[in-house]
Design a protein around this motif. Structure first.
Motif, PDB file in Angstrom:
ATOM      1  N   HIS A  78       4.244  -6.789  -3.748  1.00  0.00           N
ATOM      2  CA  HIS A  78       5.278  -6.519  -2.746  1.00  0.00           C
ATOM      3  C   HIS A  78       6.586  -7.228  -3.033  1.00  0.00           C
ATOM      4  CE1 HIS A  78       2.296  -4.526  -0.445  1.00  0.00           C
ATOM      5  NE2 HIS A  78       1.559  -5.601  -0.307  1.00  0.00           N
ATOM      6  N   MET A  79       6.494  -8.345  -3.729  1.00  0.00           N
ATOM      7  CA  MET A  79       7.692  -9.136  -3.926  1.00  0.00           C
ATOM      8  C   MET A  79       8.083  -9.163  -5.402  1.00  0.00           C
ATOM      9  SD  MET A  79       8.319 -12.952  -2.584  1.00  0.00           S
ATOM     10  CE  MET A  79       6.636 -13.017  -2.158  1.00  0.00           C
ATOM     11  N   VAL A  80       9.356  -8.877  -5.679  1.00  0.00           N
ATOM     12  CA  VAL A  80       9.827  -8.954  -7.061  1.00  0.00           C
ATOM     13  C   VAL A  80       9.969 -10.433  -7.410  1.00  0.00           C
ATOM     14  CG1 VAL A  80      11.692  -8.379  -8.635  1.00  0.00           C
ATOM     15  CG2 VAL A  80      11.028  -6.759  -6.873  1.00  0.00           C
ATOM     16  N   LEU A  81       9.345 -10.838  -8.484  1.00  0.00           N
ATOM     17  CA  LEU A  81       9.395 -12.245  -8.873  1.00  0.00           C
ATOM     18  C   LEU A  81      10.627 -12.502  -9.734  1.00  0.00           C
ATOM     19  CD1 LEU A  81       5.623 -12.798  -9.737  1.00  0.00           C
ATOM     20  CD2 LEU A  81       6.810 -13.301  -7.605  1.00  0.00           C
ATOM     21  N   PRO A  82      11.127 -13.736  -9.719  1.00  0.00           N
ATOM     22  CA  PRO A  82      12.290 -14.059 -10.558  1.00  0.00           C
ATOM     23  C   PRO A  82      12.042 -13.659 -12.017  1.00  0.00           C
ATOM     24  CG  PRO A  82      11.755 -15.907  -9.134  1.00  0.00           C
ATOM     25  CD  PRO A  82      10.677 -14.894  -8.945  1.00  0.00           C
ATOM     26  N   PRO A  83      13.130 -13.277 -12.727  1.00  0.00           N
ATOM     27  CA  PRO A  83      12.968 -12.679 -14.053  1.00  0.00           C
ATOM     28  C   PRO A  83      12.315 -13.603 -15.094  1.00  0.00           C
ATOM     29  CG  PRO A  83      15.276 -13.044 -13.530  1.00  0.00           C
ATOM     30  CD  PRO A  83      14.509 -13.254 -12.275  1.00  0.00           C
ATOM     31  N   ARG A  84      12.253 -14.900 -14.812  1.00  0.00           N
ATOM     32  CA  ARG A  84      11.648 -15.765 -15.820  1.00  0.00           C
ATOM     33  C   ARG A  84      10.132 -15.576 -15.884  1.00  0.00           C
ATOM     34  NH1 ARG A  84       9.871 -21.073 -14.401  1.00  0.00           N
ATOM     35  NH2 ARG A  84      10.862 -21.820 -16.274  1.00  0.00           N
ATOM     36  N   ASN A  85       9.536 -14.951 -14.862  1.00  0.00           N
ATOM     37  CA  ASN A  85       8.104 -14.678 -14.881  1.00  0.00           C
ATOM     38  C   ASN A  85       7.816 -13.428 -15.691  1.00  0.00           C
ATOM     39  OD1 ASN A  85       6.833 -16.531 -12.654  1.00  0.00           O
ATOM     40  ND2 ASN A  85       8.738 -15.739 -11.798  1.00  0.00           N
ATOM     41  N   LYS A  86       6.811 -13.496 -16.527  1.00  0.00           N
ATOM     42  CA  LYS A  86       6.359 -12.288 -17.201  1.00  0.00           C
ATOM     43  C   LYS A  86       5.378 -11.611 -16.258  1.00  0.00           C
ATOM     44  CE  LYS A  86       6.242 -12.235 -21.693  1.00  0.00           C
ATOM     45  NZ  LYS A  86       5.828 -12.390 -23.084  1.00  0.00           N
ATOM     46  N   THR A  87       5.603 -10.345 -15.956  1.00  0.00           N
ATOM     47  CA  THR A  87       4.790  -9.720 -14.905  1.00  0.00           C
ATOM     48  C   THR A  87       4.195  -8.379 -15.323  1.00  0.00           C
ATOM     49  OG1 THR A  87       6.669  -8.550 -13.934  1.00  0.00           O
ATOM     50  CG2 THR A  87       6.192 -10.733 -13.059  1.00  0.00           C
ATOM     51  N   THR A  88       3.116  -8.040 -14.655  1.00  0.00           N
ATOM     52  CA  THR A  88       2.546  -6.700 -14.710  1.00  0.00           C
ATOM     53  C   THR A  88       2.807  -6.097 -13.354  1.00  0.00           C
ATOM     54  OG1 THR A  88       0.833  -7.395 -16.246  1.00  0.00           O
ATOM     55  CG2 THR A  88       0.417  -5.394 -15.012  1.00  0.00           C
ATOM     56  N   LYS A  89       3.588  -5.036 -13.336  1.00  0.00           N
ATOM     57  CA  LYS A  89       4.047  -4.504 -12.055  1.00  0.00           C
ATOM     58  C   LYS A  89       3.118  -3.418 -11.509  1.00  0.00           C
ATOM     59  CE  LYS A  89       8.837  -5.181 -13.351  1.00  0.00           C
ATOM     60  NZ  LYS A  89       9.183  -6.413 -12.679  1.00  0.00           N
ATOM     61  N   TYR A  90       2.843  -3.566 -10.232  1.00  0.00           N
ATOM     62  CA  TYR A  90       2.035  -2.618  -9.485  1.00  0.00           C
ATOM     63  C   TYR A  90       2.554  -1.183  -9.637  1.00  0.00           C
ATOM     64  CZ  TYR A  90       0.298  -0.617  -5.076  1.00  0.00           C
ATOM     65  OH  TYR A  90      -0.279   0.167  -4.122  1.00  0.00           O
ATOM     66  N   GLU A  91       3.878  -1.017  -9.534  1.00  0.00           N
ATOM     67  CA  GLU A  91       4.434   0.338  -9.566  1.00  0.00           C
ATOM     68  C   GLU A  91       4.304   1.001 -10.938  1.00  0.00           C
ATOM     69  OE1 GLU A  91       6.019  -2.447  -8.909  1.00  0.00           O
ATOM     70  OE2 GLU A  91       8.149  -2.387  -9.413  1.00  0.00           O
ATOM     71  N   HIS A  92       4.048   0.194 -11.984  1.00  0.00           N
ATOM     72  CA  HIS A  92       3.767   0.794 -13.289  1.00  0.00           C
ATOM     73  C   HIS A  92       2.288   1.151 -13.409  1.00  0.00           C
ATOM     74  CE1 HIS A  92       7.373  -1.580 -15.055  1.00  0.00           C
ATOM     75  NE2 HIS A  92       7.744  -0.397 -14.631  1.00  0.00           N
ATOM     76  N   VAL A  93       1.453   0.189 -13.004  1.00  0.00           N
ATOM     77  CA  VAL A  93       0.016   0.308 -13.247  1.00  0.00           C
ATOM     78  C   VAL A  93      -0.621   1.436 -12.434  1.00  0.00           C
ATOM     79  CG1 VAL A  93      -2.187  -0.902 -13.047  1.00  0.00           C
ATOM     80  CG2 VAL A  93      -0.181  -2.108 -13.907  1.00  0.00           C
ATOM     81  N   ILE A  94      -0.237   1.539 -11.149  1.00  0.00           N
ATOM     82  CA  ILE A  94      -0.901   2.527 -10.289  1.00  0.00           C
ATOM     83  C   ILE A  94      -0.699   3.964 -10.804  1.00  0.00           C
ATOM     84  CG2 ILE A  94      -0.999   3.445  -7.918  1.00  0.00           C
ATOM     85  CD1 ILE A  94      -2.377   0.658  -8.311  1.00  0.00           C
ATOM     86  N   PRO A  95       0.556   4.383 -11.084  1.00  0.00           N
ATOM     87  CA  PRO A  95       0.706   5.748 -11.611  1.00  0.00           C
ATOM     88  C   PRO A  95       0.015   5.940 -12.966  1.00  0.00           C
ATOM     89  CG  PRO A  95       2.827   4.856 -10.938  1.00  0.00           C
ATOM     90  CD  PRO A  95       1.859   3.732 -10.887  1.00  0.00           C
ATOM     91  N   GLN A  96      -0.008   4.877 -13.777  1.00  0.00           N
ATOM     92  CA  GLN A  96      -0.685   4.994 -15.076  1.00  0.00           C
ATOM     93  C   GLN A  96      -2.171   5.264 -14.868  1.00  0.00           C
ATOM     94  OE1 GLN A  96       0.571   1.239 -16.755  1.00  0.00           O
ATOM     95  NE2 GLN A  96       2.095   2.198 -18.078  1.00  0.00           N
ATOM     96  N   LEU A  97      -2.771   4.556 -13.906  1.00  0.00           N
ATOM     97  CA  LEU A  97      -4.198   4.754 -13.634  1.00  0.00           C
ATOM     98  C   LEU A  97      -4.462   6.166 -13.110  1.00  0.00           C
ATOM     99  CD1 LEU A  97      -5.137   1.305 -12.060  1.00  0.00           C
ATOM    100  CD2 LEU A  97      -6.011   2.251 -14.188  1.00  0.00           C
ATOM    101  N   VAL A  98      -3.556   6.659 -12.268  1.00  0.00           N
ATOM    102  CA  VAL A  98      -3.716   8.022 -11.757  1.00  0.00           C
ATOM    103  C   VAL A  98      -3.625   9.017 -12.907  1.00  0.00           C
ATOM    104  CG1 VAL A  98      -2.700   9.794 -10.260  1.00  0.00           C
ATOM    105  CG2 VAL A  98      -2.841   7.434  -9.459  1.00  0.00           C
ATOM    106  N   ALA A  99      -2.657   8.812 -13.803  1.00  0.00           N
ATOM    107  CA  ALA A  99      -2.474   9.716 -14.937  1.00  0.00           C
ATOM    108  C   ALA A  99      -3.708   9.698 -15.846  1.00  0.00           C
ATOM    109  CB  ALA A  99      -1.227   9.323 -15.723  1.00  0.00           C
ATOM    110  N   ILE A 100      -4.274   8.513 -16.057  1.00  0.00           N
ATOM    111  CA  ILE A 100      -5.452   8.392 -16.921  1.00  0.00           C
ATOM    112  C   ILE A 100      -6.641   9.112 -16.290  1.00  0.00           C
ATOM    113  CG2 ILE A 100      -7.140   6.734 -17.842  1.00  0.00           C
ATOM    114  CD1 ILE A 100      -4.667   4.782 -18.114  1.00  0.00           C
ATOM    115  N   GLU A 101      -6.777   8.954 -14.991  1.00  0.00           N
ATOM    116  CA  GLU A 101      -7.884   9.615 -14.287  1.00  0.00           C
ATOM    117  C   GLU A 101      -7.738  11.133 -14.370  1.00  0.00           C
ATOM    118  OE1 GLU A 101     -10.615   8.478 -12.952  1.00  0.00           O
ATOM    119  OE2 GLU A 101     -11.270  10.170 -11.733  1.00  0.00           O
TER     120      GLU A 101
END
Lengths: 69, 246
Positions: free
Chosen positions: B47-70
């Motif tokens: 829900h919260m965008v983390l400061p750019p110094r954090n390396k992140t895996t974003k929910y909004e990327h992963v969820i559509p990718q999982l749907v596409a894979i399914e």
């Protein structure tokens, strides 16, 4: 709400600035780029689940790409 | 086997030729991998965008990718690679639930670290591996002042924690009592309660299925793809015990 081993102070500290990254899609692949002059950017990270995308020489990190807004 | 079709138009051919001429490098043939790979690295961002110094895996990327894979009939399975320090509870559990409820075979591999919210993601797969040097930290959800729009009470924290514990128990072989004991163990972590599991420890307590590496994980996934009857989809759902949520 976070569940992580990293202390909150480290996550939310704004001490050092890191080059801003922009997200673009080229050929259906989402990637993060460091925008440069004009519409040129340097690829810094691919965001894809297809392992073959990471072998594509055109998508290697550091490659300069031309993108449109 | 699937074929990853890339548009072989004039432009591509030209860039291939350029590559050979300029770099002496030949483009690799389009791969025929039947599965996709989902890397969960750094912080799981929700829900919260983390400061750019954090390396992140974003929910909004992963969820559509999982749907596409399914949905994509050419993709036969999913390999999840974890090297995460934890992150957003809701995002982590959402990703874990999506992995658990996928109809395609899934195998997870914990490399480096699979801490905190990484644990439910690791156990959500049909089969889980951890490499010998990887670590997983089990610790309580803490009071931090970062809850958004929710009254932050001890009761709320406790419920969040129960969600995580319950998901892990339902999707692995670890008993609830042992997991809870590990979460509140003292003397393992400096200035904190919790437990660090290194490789074999995670297998011995029943959290992860097996010690292994990339080769093992891919072999397992290939065998699941070839023999779907080998996949034991996680269907274990214990009835809520009286007083489970207080």
């Amino acid at each position: 709400m976070l569940y992580t081993i990293v202390p909150y102070d480290d996550i939310f500290s704004e001490t050092d600035s890191i080059a801003n990254r922009q997200e673009i899609t080229i050929g259906g692949v989402i990637m993060q780029i460091e925008p440069g002059e004009g519409n040129l950017g340097k690829i810094s990270r691919l965001i894809s689940t297809n392992p073959q995308d990471y072998l594509n020489p055109r998508y290697q990190p550091g490659t300069i790409v031309f993108f449109t807004e | 086997m699937i074929q990853v079709n890339m548009p072989q138009n004039e432009q591509t051919t030209q860039s291939n030729l350029q590559n050979i001429r300029q770099l002496g490098q030949m483009n690799l043939p389009d791969g025929a991998l039947p599965f996709h790979v989902l890397p969960i690295i750094g912080q799981v961002e929700g829900h919260m965008v983390l400061p750019p110094r954090n390396k992140t895996t974003k929910y909004e990327h992963v969820i559509p990718q999982l749907v596409a894979i399914e949905q994509n009939p050419r993709i036969k399975g999913l390999l999840i690679i974890l090297n995460t320090v934890g992150g957003d509870i809701e995002a982590g559990l959402a990703i874990a639930e999506m992995i658990r409820t996928m109809s395609k075979p899934t195998v997870s591999l914990v490399l480096g670290g699979g801490h905190s919210i990484g644990t439910p993601i690791a156990v959500a797969a049909d089969y889980s591996y951890i490499c010998e040097t990887a670590t997983m930290t089990i610790h309580p959800v803490r009071l931090t002042g970062m809850v958004i729009g929710v009254p932050q009470t001890y009761d709320y924290l406790d419920k969040m924690q129960e969600r995580i514990l319950r998901f892990i128990v339902e999707n692995s072989r670890i008993p609830m009592e042992q997991l809870r004991e590990m979460m509140f163990r003292t003397g393992e972590l400096v200035r904190d309660v919790g437990t660090v599991l290194i490789g074999e420890d995670a297998v011995r307590c029943g959290l992860i299925d097996q010690i292994g590496g990339l080769g093992d994980a891919i072999e397992r996934l290939q065998s699941f793809i070839m023999n779907p009857h080998l996949v034991r989809k996680n269907t274990f759902r214990p009835l809520p015990q009286p007083g489970f949520y207080n």
